[in-house]
Scaffold this motif. Structure first.
Motif, PDB file in Angstrom:
ATOM      1  N   HIS A  85     -14.657  87.691   5.420  1.00 44.85           N
ATOM      2  CA  HIS A  85     -13.918  87.287   6.614  1.00 44.85           C
ATOM      3  C   HIS A  85     -12.518  87.898   6.584  1.00 44.85           C
ATOM      4  CE1 HIS A  85     -13.226  84.947  10.114  1.00 44.85           C
ATOM      5  NE2 HIS A  85     -12.434  84.052   9.565  1.00 44.85           N
ATOM      6  N   GLU A 139     -12.676  83.499  14.450  1.00 41.52           N
ATOM      7  CA  GLU A 139     -13.473  82.384  13.936  1.00 41.52           C
ATOM      8  C   GLU A 139     -14.855  82.351  14.582  1.00 41.52           C
ATOM      9  OE1 GLU A 139     -12.456  80.357  11.267  1.00 41.52           O
ATOM     10  OE2 GLU A 139     -11.118  82.071  11.291  1.00 41.52           O
ATOM     11  N   ALA A 140     -14.968  82.925  15.776  1.00 40.74           N
ATOM     12  CA  ALA A 140     -16.271  82.928  16.455  1.00 40.74           C
ATOM     13  C   ALA A 140     -17.291  83.708  15.620  1.00 40.74           C
ATOM     14  CB  ALA A 140     -16.138  83.543  17.842  1.00 40.74           C
ATOM     15  N   THR A 141     -16.826  84.758  14.941  1.00 41.84           N
ATOM     16  CA  THR A 141     -17.744  85.532  14.111  1.00 41.84           C
ATOM     17  C   THR A 141     -18.185  84.716  12.901  1.00 41.84           C
ATOM     18  OG1 THR A 141     -16.777  87.603  14.857  1.00 41.84           O
ATOM     19  CG2 THR A 141     -17.989  87.682  12.793  1.00 41.84           C
ATOM     20  N   ARG A 142     -17.254  83.968  12.314  1.00 40.25           N
ATOM     21  CA  ARG A 142     -17.633  83.110  11.189  1.00 40.25           C
ATOM     22  C   ARG A 142     -18.670  82.069  11.646  1.00 40.25           C
ATOM     23  NH1 ARG A 142     -14.659  79.532   6.916  1.00 40.25           N
ATOM     24  NH2 ARG A 142     -12.693  80.468   7.524  1.00 40.25           N
ATOM     25  N   ALA A 143     -18.446  81.505  12.840  1.00 41.85           N
ATOM     26  CA  ALA A 143     -19.380  80.498  13.356  1.00 41.85           C
ATOM     27  C   ALA A 143     -20.761  81.107  13.573  1.00 41.85           C
ATOM     28  CB  ALA A 143     -18.841  79.918  14.661  1.00 41.85           C
ATOM     29  N   LYS A 144     -20.772  82.356  14.000  1.00 39.49           N
ATOM     30  CA  LYS A 144     -22.035  83.050  14.226  1.00 39.49           C
ATOM     31  C   LYS A 144     -22.778  83.257  12.905  1.00 39.49           C
ATOM     32  CE  LYS A 144     -23.604  87.502  15.771  1.00 39.49           C
ATOM     33  NZ  LYS A 144     -23.273  88.783  16.353  1.00 39.49           N
ATOM     34  N   GLN A 155     -22.486  81.430  10.295  1.00 38.76           N
ATOM     35  CA  GLN A 155     -22.991  80.115   9.883  1.00 38.76           C
ATOM     36  C   GLN A 155     -24.288  79.772  10.597  1.00 38.76           C
ATOM     37  OE1 GLN A 155     -20.169  76.946  10.001  1.00 38.76           O
ATOM     38  NE2 GLN A 155     -18.919  77.818   8.373  1.00 38.76           N
ATOM     39  N   ALA A 156     -24.359  80.128  11.870  1.00 41.36           N
ATOM     40  CA  ALA A 156     -25.585  79.850  12.625  1.00 41.36           C
ATOM     41  C   ALA A 156     -26.756  80.645  12.039  1.00 41.36           C
ATOM     42  CB  ALA A 156     -25.386  80.198  14.100  1.00 41.36           C
ATOM     43  N   ARG A 163     -27.898  79.098   8.856  1.00 39.71           N
ATOM     44  CA  ARG A 163     -28.680  77.886   9.101  1.00 39.71           C
ATOM     45  C   ARG A 163     -30.156  78.238   9.292  1.00 39.71           C
ATOM     46  NH1 ARG A 163     -25.678  75.954  13.211  1.00 39.71           N
ATOM     47  NH2 ARG A 163     -24.069  75.547  11.696  1.00 39.71           N
ATOM     48  N   THR A 222     -29.104  85.184  18.132  1.00 37.67           N
ATOM     49  CA  THR A 222     -27.765  84.932  17.585  1.00 37.67           C
ATOM     50  C   THR A 222     -27.106  86.240  17.171  1.00 37.67           C
ATOM     51  OG1 THR A 222     -28.554  82.803  16.768  1.00 37.67           O
ATOM     52  CG2 THR A 222     -26.502  83.616  15.849  1.00 37.67           C
ATOM     53  N   HIS A 244     -19.686  90.217  18.242  1.00 40.17           N
ATOM     54  CA  HIS A 244     -18.882  89.788  17.097  1.00 40.17           C
ATOM     55  C   HIS A 244     -18.003  90.934  16.632  1.00 40.17           C
ATOM     56  CE1 HIS A 244     -22.055  91.902  14.904  1.00 40.17           C
ATOM     57  NE2 HIS A 244     -21.278  91.917  13.855  1.00 40.17           N
TER      58      HIS A 244
END
Lengths: 394, 382
Positions: free
Chosen positions: A215, A222-227, A229-230, A233, A341, A346
């Motif tokens: 990162h 932060e949107a890329t980090r959230a992506k 994480q998705a 998952r 996703t 990103h």
């Protein structure tokens, strides 16, 4: 199994039988993985081990389609079917077969076959006795023809010493080996299409994954980090949970930007990533790194440049997609549900601070010369120390 | 241990707005009582129909239009799509300004692709507004539709529609004048008669109303995009929501009544940033009647935009690079105004009715801090 609402699934395991003494270990891992995957989505499901098979008791019959779909996604299974069971006598089997056919093949036309087998030769009837008896009963009860070479539908019967199992349709499983039986690997996970697919393929060959994401705030949002994480998952679903390590990568990138020849920045970034990942994998007791690289896909993934990154890391590097085409990767991404996703926009930290004409082929002396201008060890250590680890639940 | 994130400050009210709690409470209440189908003949249906017509009258009244011209839609995009794609068939040309929202650009593109219309793009001046001479040069007798937005969504320029409409009538007598008022409704007074527009598009979620409802006021003939049921005078099929329509009308009335606050907060914000961030430049028209009162759009020269937005995000200041509907590409609006991406960080900050002076002051501080940090990170090597 007295509740009429309860259903039974039978899962056949794959290559496990080749594995000799490891067999118990493999079956236990598969048992646990199945139970974890099922319990995450359904209540009242119980995985049980049988001879050469795993059985899943499903408490509510309406959960069967969902349970079958979950089983079909767990690496290590050849196929899975909803089965009926009865005592191992020809009379009982015939009655069970007729009930099953009435329920599943009502109104069907065309041909059928009986695929009857005994798991032990001590039974008082032969497989052909079994096939003839059940076949005649089904023939009389339905309007279907017998076709042994290319039947439209098959009724399978497997008879053991204590029970017989019958089924009409089996879902193909994911194949491969149970997650966890091949060791642990650290997946280098970006927001793109390939790295989650590589992770899935490694899982399918038995790897338990952890993932690292590099990162570079504020250049990457932060949107890329959230992506990422998705995406993690999605991968976690196959192994219960997954540890995602977020490694701070701004400082190494700034050091390279400010002190090195920027035309070599991408290769230098990647060498830093590999070093940090290697250190992290050591700390976590993981045996290998895993990446989504594809031979020749981009300039940094040529043989020469892959050699340059391998040179800075001690561990085995798994590259499950190495010889795949992009279209194959995309097809797999769609199948495992990561594609939608991955194609969200990103930021790619490897695209930062690049000149118009980057160098596409490096050499080891060139790299070492550039790296002598920055404190590689300190930057790697600082990034490894700054890693933030998140437990990702499916 | 991570420190607690700072309280967030929403300066992205151009993208959408926090629903007004009082309006939401009334909406929830009416969802439970005023739920009947307005087309039903029974008493409850009649009550819903009456409420719907009340809302229609209030909203139409707010823009000085006849209530019969007001069509409720699912939102602004649908309203604009209906105004353009709902234009009766035949061949022709469609002219749109260079700074229209994607919903207009793409609807015009569909007219080109599906109906073979020709597309004309009307250039804008350095402030992002259409001038009469440019308009004259890009429309003609073949032009069937002209789309010029009232308040520009990125840089906040307000087009002088009252001056442009006569140009359309003269040069393109067959054209309908379609005006996107999604950003402008509730921010500046609108009078469709005085502006002489044919179609005006609006939405509720930009003015602290509920999501999921918009409206098109139109005096031009329309072919429905959605059929079935003959609602909205046969121009938009689908069961209407009286509760949403009332909430929309209330939100618009309240926004207009309290619009002075938007400019006060925006001016405070710009004053603070101008003092704290030397070099920051205002984009678009000067703050005043020619600019939407909630809009501040600026450029911090020499810095990249996305990282500045990322730093603001982490600092809890919600801003945007322009339209929230596009990402990763340079804004066509800024390009049409003659700007380029490397000039600096382009940032849009938009105030809302709930923005407080204390929030504005804190945002100025965080903004200045983010700029300082990014200048350090971008360093002399850049």
């Amino acid at each position: 199994m007295s509740d009429p609402d309860e259903a039974l699934l039978m899962a056949r395991v794959g290559e496990l039988w080749l594995k000799g003494r490891n067999r118990d270990h493999f079956v236990r891992a598969l048992h646990d993985n199945l139970q974890t995957a099922l319990s995450a989505a359904l209540s009242h499901v119980q995985v049980m081990a049988g001879r050469g098979r795993l059985y899943v008791g499903v408490g509510r019959a309406e959960d069967v389609p969902r349970a079958l779909a979950i089983c079909a996604d767990v690496p290590g299974l050849v196929d899975v079917a909803r089965v009926e069971r009865c005592p191992p006598t020809l009379d009982a089997i015939e009655a069970a077969a007729l009930a099953l056919v009435e329920a599943r093949w009502a109104g069907a036309t065309g041909s059928f076959a009986i695929d009857g087998r005994r798991t032990q030769k001590t039974l008082p009837f032969s497989s052909s006795d079994l096939n003839r008896r059940v076949g005649a009963a089904v023939l009389a009860a339905t309007g279907l023809r017998v076709d042994l070479s290319r039947p439209d539908r098959t009724l399978s019967v497997e008879v053991g010493p204590r029970r017989a199992h019958l089924w009409t349709a089996a879902c193909p499983g994911a194949g491969g080996l149970p997650v966890g039986t091949a060791g642990g690997a650290l997946l280098m996970l970006s927001g793109g299409i390939d790295s989650p697919v590589a992770g899935y393929l490694a899982q399918k060959r038995g790897c338990r994954l952890e993932a690292v994401y590099f990162h570079s705030p504020p250049f990457v949002g932060e949107a890329t980090r959230a992506k990422v994480q998705a995406l993690a998952r999605r991968l976690a679903a196959r192994q219960g949970r997954l540890t995602l390590h977020v490694a701070p990568f701004t400082d190494p990138q700034l050091a390279i930007r400010d002190h090195c020849d920027r035309r070599m920045a991408v290769l230098l970034y990647r060498r830093m990533m590999y070093r940090i990942a290697d250190r992290l994998a050591g700390r976590r007791g993981l045996d290998a790194l895993c990446t989504g690289e594809m031979l020749g896909q981009v300039a940094s993934q040529t043989m020469a440049n892959l050699t340059l990154v391998d040179a800075v890391c001690d561990r085995l590097v798994l590259r499950p997609l190495l010889t795949h085409d992009k279209q194959e990767s995309v097809a797999l991404a769609r199948r495992i549900g990561t594609y939608e996703t991955s194609i969200l926009p990103h930021d790619d930290c490897c695209a930062l601070f690049l000149p118009d004409h980057p160098v596409t082929r490096g050499t080891a002396p060139l790299m070492r010369g550039q790296e002598s201008r920055i404190d590689v060890d300190a930057l790697v250590e600082q990034a490894a120390q700054g890693v933030e680890s998140v437990e990702i639940e499916p | 241990m991570q420190p607690d994130p700072p309280p967030t400050i929403d300066l992205d009210n151009g993208a959408t707005t926090r629903p007004d709690p009082a309006i939401m409470a009334a909406l929830l209440d009416r969802q439970a009582t005023l739920y009947a189908n307005p087309s039903a003949r029974h008493a409850r249906g009649r009550a819903a129909a009456e409420a719907l017509e009340t809302a229609r009258g209030r909203l139409a009244g707010l823009i000085g239009g006849a209530p019969a011209g007001l069509i409720f839609t699912g939102g602004g995009t649908e309203a604009l799509g209906l105004a353009l794609l709902g234009a009766p068939g035949g061949s022709g040309r469609v002219a749109i300004s260079a700074v229209e929202h994607a919903s207009v650009r793409e609807a015009a593109g569909a007219l080109v692709e599906r109906r073979g219309w020709a597309l004309d793009v009307i250039p804008v001046d350095a402030a992002g507004r259409v001038q009469p001479e440019a308009l004259t040069a890009h429309i003609g007798p073949e032009t069937r539709a002209v789309a010029i937005m009232l308040g520009q969504n990125e840089v906040g320029g307000v087009n002088d529609i009252a001056r442009l409409a006569p140009v359309v009538r003269r040069a393109a007598p067959r054209a309908r004048l379609v005006v996107d008022a999604v950003q402008a409704l509730g921010k500046i007074p609108i009078d469709v008669a005085a502006l002489d527009v044919d179609c005006l598009a609006m939405t509720a979620h930009k003015l602290h109303g509920p999501r999921g409802i918009g409206a098109l006021w139109s005096r031009a003939p329309l072919e429905p995009l959605l059929r079935g049921g003959g609602q909205e005078g046969g121009r938009r099929g689908g069961t209407q929501s009286a509760p949403l329509a009332l909430a929309f009308a209330e939100a618009a009335e309240r926004a207009l009544a309290e619009r002075g606050h938007l400019a006060a907060m925006r001016d405070r914000l710009w004053g603070g940033i101008r003092a704290a961030v030397p070099g920051a430049r205002l984009t678009g028209p000067p703050c005043g009647p020619g600019r939407l009162p909630h809009n501040l759009h600026l450029c911090v020269p020499g810095l990249p935009g996305e990282p500045l937005l990322n730093l603001l995000d982490v600092a809890g200041v919600y801003a945007s690079a322009g339209s929230a509907c596009r990402r990763g590409r340079f804004s066509p609006t800024l390009a049409a105004m003659g700007h380029t991406a490397d000039e600096g960080a382009w940032i849009r900050l938009t105030t809302g009715r709930f923005t407080t002076p204390a929030e504005v002051d804190a945002a100025v501080e965080r903004f200045a801090d983010a700029v300082r940090r990014l200048r350090r990170l971008c360093g002399p090597a850049r």
